[in-house]
Design an enzyme around this catalytic site. Sequence first.
Site, PDB file in Angstrom:
ATOM      1  N   ASN A  11       8.929 -15.293   7.905  1.00 59.08           N
ATOM      2  CA  ASN A  11       8.612 -14.810   6.815  1.00 59.08           C
ATOM      3  C   ASN A  11       9.560 -13.608   6.381  1.00 59.08           C
ATOM      4  O   ASN A  11      10.019 -12.908   6.787  1.00 59.08           O
ATOM      5  CB  ASN A  11       7.282 -13.887   7.085  1.00 59.08           C
ATOM      6  N   TRP A  12      10.340 -14.312   5.459  1.00 56.01           N
ATOM      7  CA  TRP A  12      11.783 -13.533   4.901  1.00 56.01           C
ATOM      8  C   TRP A  12      11.553 -12.242   3.816  1.00 56.01           C
ATOM      9  O   TRP A  12      12.268 -11.486   3.779  1.00 56.01           O
ATOM     10  CB  TRP A  12      12.497 -14.589   4.002  1.00 56.01           C
ATOM     11  N   LYS A  13      10.290 -12.198   3.709  1.00 54.04           N
ATOM     12  CA  LYS A  13       9.630 -11.035   2.737  1.00 54.04           C
ATOM     13  C   LYS A  13      10.650 -11.003   1.382  1.00 54.04           C
ATOM     14  O   LYS A  13      10.975 -12.072   0.983  1.00 54.04           O
ATOM     15  CB  LYS A  13       9.781  -9.784   3.447  1.00 54.04           C
ATOM     16  N   HIS A  99      -1.128 -10.791   3.709  1.00 49.71           N
ATOM     17  CA  HIS A  99      -0.367 -10.052   4.778  1.00 49.71           C
ATOM     18  C   HIS A  99      -0.670  -8.472   4.614  1.00 49.71           C
ATOM     19  O   HIS A  99      -0.883  -7.936   3.242  1.00 49.71           O
ATOM     20  CB  HIS A  99       1.201 -10.399   4.377  1.00 49.71           C
ATOM     21  N   GLU A 101       1.000  -5.912   4.230  1.00 51.82           N
ATOM     22  CA  GLU A 101       1.985  -5.374   3.281  1.00 51.82           C
ATOM     23  C   GLU A 101       1.385  -5.488   1.833  1.00 51.82           C
ATOM     24  O   GLU A 101       1.717  -4.596   1.141  1.00 51.82           O
ATOM     25  CB  GLU A 101       3.499  -5.901   3.449  1.00 51.82           C
ATOM     26  N   GLU A 169      -1.653  -9.926  13.331  1.00 50.14           N
ATOM     27  CA  GLU A 169      -0.512  -8.941  13.101  1.00 50.14           C
ATOM     28  C   GLU A 169      -0.837  -7.388  13.027  1.00 50.14           C
ATOM     29  O   GLU A 169      -0.994  -7.026  12.272  1.00 50.14           O
ATOM     30  CB  GLU A 169       0.174  -9.162  11.694  1.00 50.14           C
ATOM     31  N   GLY A 175       7.477  -4.695  12.015  1.00 58.11           N
ATOM     32  CA  GLY A 175       8.805  -3.799  11.889  1.00 58.11           C
ATOM     33  C   GLY A 175       9.090  -2.495  12.760  1.00 58.11           C
ATOM     34  O   GLY A 175      10.168  -1.781  12.258  1.00 58.11           O
ATOM     35  N   SER A 210       7.302  -7.694  14.926  1.00 59.26           N
ATOM     36  CA  SER A 210       8.198  -7.356  15.952  1.00 59.26           C
ATOM     37  C   SER A 210       8.619  -8.489  16.898  1.00 59.26           C
ATOM     38  O   SER A 210       9.072  -8.219  18.082  1.00 59.26           O
ATOM     39  CB  SER A 210       8.451  -5.986  16.533  1.00 59.26           C
ATOM     40  N   GLY A 231       9.242 -11.920  11.076  1.00 60.31           N
ATOM     41  CA  GLY A 231       9.697 -11.218   9.962  1.00 60.31           C
ATOM     42  C   GLY A 231      11.355 -10.750  10.191  1.00 60.31           C
ATOM     43  O   GLY A 231      12.107 -11.870   9.952  1.00 60.31           O
ATOM     44  N   GLY A 232      11.619  -9.637  10.484  1.00 63.62           N
ATOM     45  CA  GLY A 232      13.289  -9.469  10.599  1.00 63.62           C
ATOM     46  C   GLY A 232      13.779 -10.340  11.195  1.00 63.62           C
ATOM     47  O   GLY A 232      15.124 -10.699  10.851  1.00 63.62           O
TER      48      GLY A 232
HETATM   49  P1  PGA Z   1       8.496  -8.223  11.843  1.00 63.78           P
HETATM   50  O1  PGA Z   1       7.503  -8.808  10.679  1.00 63.78           O
HETATM   51  O2  PGA Z   1       8.872  -9.516  12.501  1.00 63.78           O
HETATM   52  O3  PGA Z   1       9.685  -7.790  11.104  1.00 63.78           O
HETATM   53  O4  PGA Z   1       7.796  -7.001  12.556  1.00 63.78           O
HETATM   54  C1  PGA Z   1       6.378  -9.594  10.740  1.00 63.78           C
HETATM   55  C2  PGA Z   1       5.533  -9.658   9.731  1.00 63.78           C
HETATM   56  O5  PGA Z   1       5.498  -8.759   8.748  1.00 63.78           O
HETATM   57  O6  PGA Z   1       5.053 -10.977   9.340  1.00 63.78           O
END
Ligand code: PGA
Length: 248
Positions: A11-13, A99, A101, A169, A175, A210, A231-232
């Site tokens: 997930n590149w956001k 998600h 976010e 999640e 993050g 994470s 994500g990251g």
């Molecule tokens: P993260 O994000 O791996 O940076 O914690 C995961 C996500 O939000 O899907």
Amino acid sequence: MATRRKLIVGNWKMNGRLTSGLNLAKEIANRAIESMPLEFDVALCPPATLLWPISEALMGSPVMLGAQDCHYANHGAYTGDISAGMLADLGCRYVILGHSERRAAYEETGALIAKKVAAAQLAGLVTIVCVGETLEQRATGTTETAIVQQLSSSLPEKFHSSQLVVAYEPVWAIGSGDVPETDEVSSIHRLIRRSLGAMGEAVQVIYGGSVVPHNARDLLEQHEIDGVLVGGASLNSDGFWSIAEKAR
Ligand code: PGA
């Protein structure tokens, strides 16, 4: 016991420009081609602006494409939005919905997400529906109730289990570098499966929050953890591929 294929999703956001995004996708596609036949599924979810060029770049590789959100309508007067049909048109196989976010920043409710899930499945997409407790819910011991409630409210009355992936999640893990114990993740995944009833055993339940190369093996070794949403660490091809390889 059901054997479900593992699924690794990046997930590149809101990250990546034309050149950097294309390079990253091509690097991952090459790693996947070198490792064929793949024993697990891999998907990249870049920002909407990169879906088409990356769709072209992934052709001939086993890496699949996904989007990070969609609208519930098929077309119409919704300035700035993108429909599930449009995503399918670009070659998307997956779409991430609900998600945390988006739930937090755009006040997306379960009811809205359920409408998106219905529309995306109708367009032929596999819906990755995210659920997870906040730190406060965890502290007050209401994690399980929160997850079950969030999941049931985020699914439409009718859906195809073959087009459903649930991503657990924990909001506090995203993050932050903090990851729950694998036992805890497994137990929530079992809860998610139970709450889906008879279809639960077939649904892929993946973990996100994470995930990095050094904790991926522990997570992916668990029978209950059918993959990871990254994500990251998905923004670097070596890191992402080293996570993916742990699914072997
Ligand atoms: P993260 O994000 O791996 O940076 O914690 C995961 C996500 O939000 O899907």
